[in-house]
Structures are given as C-alpha cells and as structure tokens.
Design a protein around this motif. Structure first.
Motif, PDB file in Angstrom:
ATOM      1  N   SER A  30      52.094 -18.062  52.997  1.00  0.00           N
ATOM      2  CA  SER A  30      51.625 -16.684  53.158  1.00  0.00           C
ATOM      3  C   SER A  30      52.101 -15.773  52.039  1.00  0.00           C
ATOM      4  CB  SER A  30      52.084 -16.113  54.506  1.00  0.00           C
ATOM      5  OG  SER A  30      53.497 -16.019  54.565  1.00  0.00           O
ATOM      6  N   THR A  60      47.590 -17.818  54.674  1.00  0.00           N
ATOM      7  CA  THR A  60      47.157 -16.440  54.843  1.00  0.00           C
ATOM      8  C   THR A  60      47.713 -15.521  53.766  1.00  0.00           C
ATOM      9  OG1 THR A  60      46.995 -14.605  56.431  1.00  0.00           O
ATOM     10  CG2 THR A  60      49.067 -15.826  56.413  1.00  0.00           C
ATOM     11  N   ASN A  62      47.251 -15.070  50.576  1.00  0.00           N
ATOM     12  CA  ASN A  62      47.593 -15.528  49.232  1.00  0.00           C
ATOM     13  C   ASN A  62      46.536 -15.118  48.216  1.00  0.00           C
ATOM     14  OD1 ASN A  62      49.942 -17.423  50.036  1.00  0.00           O
ATOM     15  ND2 ASN A  62      48.257 -18.102  51.358  1.00  0.00           N
ATOM     16  N   SER A  63      46.946 -15.004  46.955  1.00  0.00           N
ATOM     17  CA  SER A  63      46.023 -14.793  45.846  1.00  0.00           C
ATOM     18  C   SER A  63      46.063 -16.012  44.929  1.00  0.00           C
ATOM     19  CB  SER A  63      46.406 -13.553  45.035  1.00  0.00           C
ATOM     20  OG  SER A  63      46.017 -12.357  45.684  1.00  0.00           O
ATOM     21  N   ASN A 102      42.771 -14.644  52.326  1.00  0.00           N
ATOM     22  CA  ASN A 102      43.133 -15.129  51.008  1.00  0.00           C
ATOM     23  C   ASN A 102      42.119 -14.648  49.970  1.00  0.00           C
ATOM     24  OD1 ASN A 102      45.420 -17.112  51.720  1.00  0.00           O
ATOM     25  ND2 ASN A 102      43.756 -17.728  53.103  1.00  0.00           N
ATOM     26  N   ASN A 146      38.448 -14.131  54.191  1.00  0.00           N
ATOM     27  CA  ASN A 146      38.765 -14.607  52.850  1.00  0.00           C
ATOM     28  C   ASN A 146      37.725 -14.104  51.843  1.00  0.00           C
ATOM     29  OD1 ASN A 146      41.015 -16.638  53.562  1.00  0.00           O
ATOM     30  ND2 ASN A 146      39.345 -17.165  54.969  1.00  0.00           N
TER      31      ASN A 146
END
Length: 267
Positions: A30, A60, A62-63, A102, A146
């Motif tokens: 995350s 969850t 995240n980039s 994400n 997302n």
C-alpha cells in the motif's frame, strides 16, 4: 510493504509464492512509489506478482511509473505487467484479493508527467497488461478505483494482442461495482496509444473466465490504436467476453465519450 520507494530494474519487483499448507495471506502492498522497474533486456517485467499459494491480500494506493520515459526492449518476446495475480509456478489458486486506488502509467506518481514510451521502434515482440488476474472462485476478488493512463506502446507482437488494460482469465471478480476504474482518461484523446506492425486487437478489458464476473461503472476512453502499415488494422475492443460459460454482468460502463470527439480512434 507500505510507504516505500521501490525502484530498480527487476523481473519480479514484489513477488509472493507460498508453500502448500503454509500459504502467504493477508499481505498488504500500500501507498508505495513503484518505479523504474521495467527492464530493457530480454527478461519480462512484472511490478507485483502474487503467484500460487498466495491468497486474501491487498494492493492499494500505489503509483507505478517510469521516470526515464522510454523503454526500448530487445527484439524478443517480453511481457510488461504492473499487477499480476496468476498461479504460474504452482500451488493453490488464491482468491479474495483487493486491488484498489492504484495509479499505473506516466513518468511521475498518480500517472503524472508524460506518457511512458514502451517499444519505441515497433519492432519488438512484446505485450502489455495493466492488471492480469487468474484467481479462485470461493471469495470474490475486488478491483475498484484504479487508473491506467499515459502509456504509448509500440509492438510487433506475434500473438496479435499487444495490449490489455485488464485481463481476467479465471475466477470470480468484481470490477468497478463499488468504485469505477479508469482505463485511459475521461477527457482528451490519446491517453493510451497502441501501435502495432501486425493485424492486432487492443482490449480495454478482456474476460475469458467462466465464473461470475461483474464489470460496472468503469470508463474506457482516450484510446488511439494504429498500425505502421495502412493495409493492416489494430482493432479496439472496450469490454470483451470470450465465448465461455459463466454469469457475466456489464452495467453502466462508459466506452469513449459523449462530448470528446475521437475519444476512441481505431485504425
């Protein structure tokens, strides 16, 4: 794995493969910056893989991005995937995964900056999948909120499918029934560009699972597909379900735009 900078070329950047009787479960990945992971050598690259004997876990906030902006692979078969839940190495198939909020693409966090350029010369036999799912059927996997955008992909993929925004091959999966996902952009044109040197098909969401699938409230737009040869074609499919059994619901999705001309431009 939370609030980390995860960077550097790798075949498997974050990887889980449990053992029978001692599964990996309740993993959380995350709020990380996961970047510059895609390789340019002869190896495929996967940012997150949950393999066999992994279950009930969360990805969850995240980039995923590439600050260099350009990936030019060697001309061999390679696969580029941000999130892959797939039992490849063996073991029990997991279920009950949560994939939410994400951001995938671009050269900065949250799909910021310019587009990632992958396969700059259209000569590489490569393919791309944003989210690849082959999961179990006991507990539904949830994919919500997302964003996949800012990608310029060029390929000579001999499998004739160079690009999948999302690819679901097995399991019970709910996509966007709570919060819709965005593949491309709900504004502008060319957020995702896919160029092929062969007759090809580009998919926003492709489903071949024979289990219960719900695809609702998602936006698939700002796509441009083309070929390097005007006598060929690169077809665009927003949401596609193959001819297999299983309950399939597609509701309240937006493919293209009611206000933006050429939101989807396929040739």
């Amino acid at each position: 794995i939370t609030n980390c900078n995860v960077t550097g070329w790798a075949r498997y950047t974050i990887f889980s493969w449990g053992t029978s009787g001692s599964e990996n479960n309740n993993i959380t990945v995350s709020n990380n910056y996961i970047y510059d992971n895609f390789t340019s050598d002869s190896q495929s690259s996967f940012s997150i893989i949950f393999d066999g004997n992994t279950t009930n876990s969360t990805i969850t906030g995240n980039s995923f991005y590439e600050t260099t902006g350009t990936i030019v692979p060697t001309p061999t078969i390679e696969h580029y995937q941000f999130i892959r839940i797939f039992n490849f190495k063996g073991g029990n198939v997991g279920d009950g995964f949560t994939i939410t909020n994400n951001y995938m693409g671009g050269t900065a966090p949250e799909c910021g900056g310019s587009s990632i350029n992958i396969g700059l010369t259209s000569s590489q036999n490569i393919d791309f999948v944003g989210i690849r799912l082959s999961v179990g059927t006991t507990n539904a996997t949830s994919v919500q909120g997302n964003v996949l955008k800012n990608i310029n992909f060029k390929s000579a993929c001999t499998a004739a499918i160079p690009f999948y925004g999302m690819y679901i091959t097995n399991g019970v999966v709910n996509v966007g029934d709570i919060t819709g996902n965005i593949i491309g952009s709900n504004t502008g044109t060319g957020s995702i560009e896919v160029t092929s040197t062969l007759n090809s098909s580009t998919y926003g969401i492709l489903v071949s699972s024979a289990s219960n699938i719900n695809i609702s409230n998602n936006t698939i737009a700002s796509f441009t597909t083309s070929t390097s040869d005007p006598t060929l074609r690169n077809n665009f499919h927003g949401i596609y379900k193959t001819a297999v059994a299983g309950n399939f619901t597609a509701y309240n999705n937006t493919i293209g735009s009611l206000t933006q001309a050429n939101s989807v431009n396929a040739s």
